[in-house]
Design an enzyme around this catalytic site. Structure first.
Site, PDB file in Angstrom:
ATOM      1  CG  ASN A  57      14.378 -16.562  19.227  1.00  0.00           C
ATOM      2  OD1 ASN A  57      13.593 -15.633  19.442  1.00  0.00           O
ATOM      3  ND2 ASN A  57      14.127 -17.533  18.370  1.00  0.00           N
TER       4      ASN A  57
ATOM      5  CG  HIS B  97      15.051 -25.219   8.570  1.00  0.00           C
ATOM      6  ND1 HIS B  97      14.666 -24.639   9.751  1.00  0.00           N
ATOM      7  CD2 HIS B  97      16.388 -25.362   8.662  1.00  0.00           C
ATOM      8  CE1 HIS B  97      15.723 -24.459  10.521  1.00  0.00           C
ATOM      9  NE2 HIS B  97      16.779 -24.879   9.883  1.00  0.00           N
TER      10      HIS B  97
ATOM     11  NE  ARG C 181      15.529 -28.427  10.682  1.00  0.00           N
ATOM     12  CZ  ARG C 181      15.224 -27.601  11.676  1.00  0.00           C
ATOM     13  NH1 ARG C 181      16.142 -27.286  12.596  1.00  0.00           N
ATOM     14  NH2 ARG C 181      14.025 -27.046  11.735  1.00  0.00           N
TER      15      ARG C 181
ATOM     16  CE1 TYR D  72      13.671 -28.088  15.248  1.00  0.00           C
ATOM     17  CE2 TYR D  72      12.937 -26.019  16.222  1.00  0.00           C
ATOM     18  CZ  TYR D  72      13.758 -26.710  15.345  1.00  0.00           C
ATOM     19  OH  TYR D  72      14.652 -26.024  14.585  1.00  0.00           O
TER      20      TYR D  72
ATOM     21  CG  ASP E 226      17.396 -29.761  15.472  1.00  0.00           C
ATOM     22  OD1 ASP E 226      17.537 -28.520  15.324  1.00  0.00           O
ATOM     23  OD2 ASP E 226      17.683 -30.356  16.525  1.00  0.00           O
TER      24      ASP E 226
ATOM     25  CG  HIS F 155      14.944 -28.496  19.029  1.00  0.00           C
ATOM     26  ND1 HIS F 155      14.451 -27.718  20.022  1.00  0.00           N
ATOM     27  CD2 HIS F 155      15.491 -27.641  18.146  1.00  0.00           C
ATOM     28  CE1 HIS F 155      14.663 -26.443  19.768  1.00  0.00           C
ATOM     29  NE2 HIS F 155      15.305 -26.350  18.624  1.00  0.00           N
TER      30      HIS F 155
ATOM     31  CD  GLU G  47      20.721 -29.140  14.778  1.00  0.00           C
ATOM     32  OE1 GLU G  47      20.449 -29.263  13.573  1.00  0.00           O
ATOM     33  OE2 GLU G  47      20.614 -28.056  15.379  1.00  0.00           O
TER      34      GLU G  47
ATOM     35  CD  GLU H 216      20.396 -25.193  17.812  1.00  0.00           C
ATOM     36  OE1 GLU H 216      20.523 -25.608  16.653  1.00  0.00           O
ATOM     37  OE2 GLU H 216      19.321 -24.812  18.274  1.00  0.00           O
TER      38      GLU H 216
ATOM     39  NE  ARG I   3      23.446 -27.291  14.152  1.00  0.00           N
ATOM     40  CZ  ARG I   3      22.916 -26.309  13.420  1.00  0.00           C
ATOM     41  NH1 ARG I   3      23.640 -25.693  12.516  1.00  0.00           N
ATOM     42  NH2 ARG I   3      21.669 -25.933  13.638  1.00  0.00           N
TER      43      ARG I   3
ATOM     44  CG  HIS J  31      22.146 -22.095  15.484  1.00  0.00           C
ATOM     45  ND1 HIS J  31      21.724 -21.232  16.472  1.00  0.00           N
ATOM     46  CD2 HIS J  31      21.086 -22.840  15.148  1.00  0.00           C
ATOM     47  CE1 HIS J  31      20.450 -21.460  16.722  1.00  0.00           C
ATOM     48  NE2 HIS J  31      20.041 -22.433  15.951  1.00  0.00           N
TER      49      HIS J  31
ATOM     50  CG  ASP K 201      16.891 -17.640  16.356  1.00  0.00           C
ATOM     51  OD1 ASP K 201      16.220 -18.469  15.720  1.00  0.00           O
ATOM     52  OD2 ASP K 201      17.792 -17.960  17.157  1.00  0.00           O
TER      53      ASP K 201
ATOM     54  CD  GLU L  39      20.096 -23.924  11.038  1.00  0.00           C
ATOM     55  OE1 GLU L  39      20.906 -23.824  11.978  1.00  0.00           O
ATOM     56  OE2 GLU L  39      18.907 -24.222  11.220  1.00  0.00           O
TER      57      GLU L  39
ATOM     58  CD1 TRP M 196       9.421 -26.147  22.203  1.00  0.00           C
ATOM     59  CD2 TRP M 196      11.297 -25.009  21.679  1.00  0.00           C
ATOM     60  NE1 TRP M 196       9.259 -25.666  20.957  1.00  0.00           N
ATOM     61  CE2 TRP M 196      10.367 -24.959  20.583  1.00  0.00           C
ATOM     62  CE3 TRP M 196      12.526 -24.381  21.558  1.00  0.00           C
ATOM     63  CZ2 TRP M 196      10.666 -24.281  19.388  1.00  0.00           C
ATOM     64  CZ3 TRP M 196      12.829 -23.696  20.389  1.00  0.00           C
ATOM     65  CH2 TRP M 196      11.890 -23.660  19.336  1.00  0.00           C
TER      66      TRP M 196
END
Ligand code: CS2
Ligand code: MG
Length: 406
Positions: free
Chosen positions: A40, A125, A150, A162, A214, A216, A240, A266, A287, A316, A320, A343, A406
């Site tokens: 991605n 999600h 999630r 996020y 998550d 992130h 996560e 991930e 992950r 993961h 994407d 996931e 991010w």
């Protein structure tokens, strides 16, 4: 008996709602194997790595020698590891396992030792800008049969967070355009809000639904320890990416302060990036993804190490990771004892059109199907309708303007 040979290796970039990169390997006997090479925001880098460096070396190789090809591309590059290299190797690996299954007339999971379970537990999600919206989203996923969801929420005072999107469209983090969108992040505001909103979700859904969250990569180890402890009453299935884990040893501090299960991996590409996390049991779930971690061949090595330390796999599987890779992950999931959950963010209709697949979702679980190979193909005519468009993942800055994760 003359052995089949690789006759062609082609890279296909398509964008049915978001960019995907696929690798098509064709043998002299006409057997086609597909791999996923989507990274991605850096899709063209992997496409070039494949087109310019790996594809020419594949021609004439024996497609059955999957492990030798993996070793040839991993050690032969000299410059090892990293997401671009390992995603390219992963795409080749998936395509060769697809060919091996088709040649044998068996689904890949049968070649990996056969099924150890009847179906693979999956999670998806749910998100919302505030608690009522989040609860509606969680309820909608429960009605679809998911046993694990999630939950991601907006944060008061932040315009973007996020995992949360505005409006009805599904969450797609990669924004079209020539440069990343810039988002503002405020950890203190998030830490004030997350425990309260996740406790509200747990109160709403009751004790049985598996809840995941998550973080992130956005917290320091100290902040992560605080959040993990604050979320213990919520009884998460996992928390996560609580902190960036390039320095795997920082998780020792988090682990010392909380029993909340931790999931990381991930963004990792080989077993070496998660070796300490696993052997010191600093995480409960790894992950790593079947594409970005070097394919089925290497994901099975990570699974084998994790099994020694009672760490489970939870690969993961966002938008994407294409349907080709999701299918490959499910073949691993069906045949790997310490595979806990997959996931499954879901895909838009155009993606299903471009990537016909035998894997199926039902009642909170997934199954790869029993077609020979991976059970996923690419409709090249449909793919041609969706040309590549530059897109980047966002970047995040703190309120003082400094970059963060991010
Ligand atoms: C996320 C991903 O699904 C997840 O756990 O971390 O959606 C991640 O943000 C994207 O894969 C980035 O491309
Ligand atoms: Mg994640």
């Amino acid at each position: 008996m003359s052995r089949d040979r690789i006759a062609a290796a082609e890279v296909l970039i398509t964008s049915p709602g978001r960019n995907h990169v696929a690798l098509k390997i064709t043998t002299a006997d006409g057997v086609v194997g597909w791999g996923d090479a989507t990274l991605n925001g850096r899709e063209l880098a992997v496409a070039s790595y494949l087109r310019d460096h790996l594809a020419p070396l594949l021609i004439g190789r024996d497609p059955a020698r999957i492990e030798d090809t993996w070793q040839y591309f991993y050690r032969g590059a000299y410059w090892r590891r990293g997401p671009v290299t390992m995603t390219a190797i992963g795409a080749v690996d998936l395509a060769l396992w697809d060919i091996k299954g088709k040649t044998a007339g068996l689904p890949v999971y049968e070649l990996l030792g056969g099924a150890v379970r009847d179906r693979v537990l999956s999670y998806t999600h749910a998100s919302g800008w505030d608690l009522p919206e989040l609860l509606d989203s969680v309820d909608a996923q429960r009605e679809r049969g998911f046993r694990a969801v999630r939950a991601q929420s907006g944060v008061p005072g932040l315009d973007t967070v996020y995992g949360v999107h505005r409006g009805a469209a599904g969450y797609e983090p990669a924004g079209r355009g020539a440069a990343p969108h810039e988002e503002v992040w405020d950890t203190a505001a998030y830490l004030r809000h997350a425990p309260e909103v996740l406790a509200g979700v747990r109160e709403h859904v009751g004790p049985e639904l598996h809840l995941l969250h998550d973080a992130h990569h956005r917290l320091t180890p100290g902040e992560a320890a605080r959040l993990g402890r604050a979320l213990e009453p919520v009884d998460l299935f996992w928390l996560e990416d609580v902190t960036p884990a390039e320095n795997q040893e920082v998780l020792r501090r988090v682990r010392a302060h909380t029993t909340t299960p931790l999931a990381i991996g991930e963004v990792f590409n080989t077993v070496w990036e998660c070796q300490t996390l696993i052997t010191e049991q600093l995480i409960d779930f790894v992950r790593t993804c079947v594409t970005h971690a070097g394919g089925i061949t290497h994901l099975r090595r990570i699974a084998a190490l994790a099994e020694l330390w009672q760490v489970q796999l939870g690969p993961h599987g966002p938008s994407d990771v294409s349907p080709v890779a999701l299918g490959a992950s499910l073949h691993v999931g069906l045949s790997t004892p310490n595979f806990a959950i997959q996931e499954y963010m879901g895909y838009g209709e155009a993606v299903h059109e471009v990537f016909p697949h035998s894997w199926r979702y039902a009642d909170g679980h997934l199954h790869p199907g029993d077609e020979p190979g991976l059970g996923v193909s690419v409709d090249e005519d449909a793919a041609a309708k969706f040309p590549y468009e530059p897109a980047y993942l966002p970047v995040a800055r703190r309120r003082d303007g400094s970059m963060t994760d991010w």
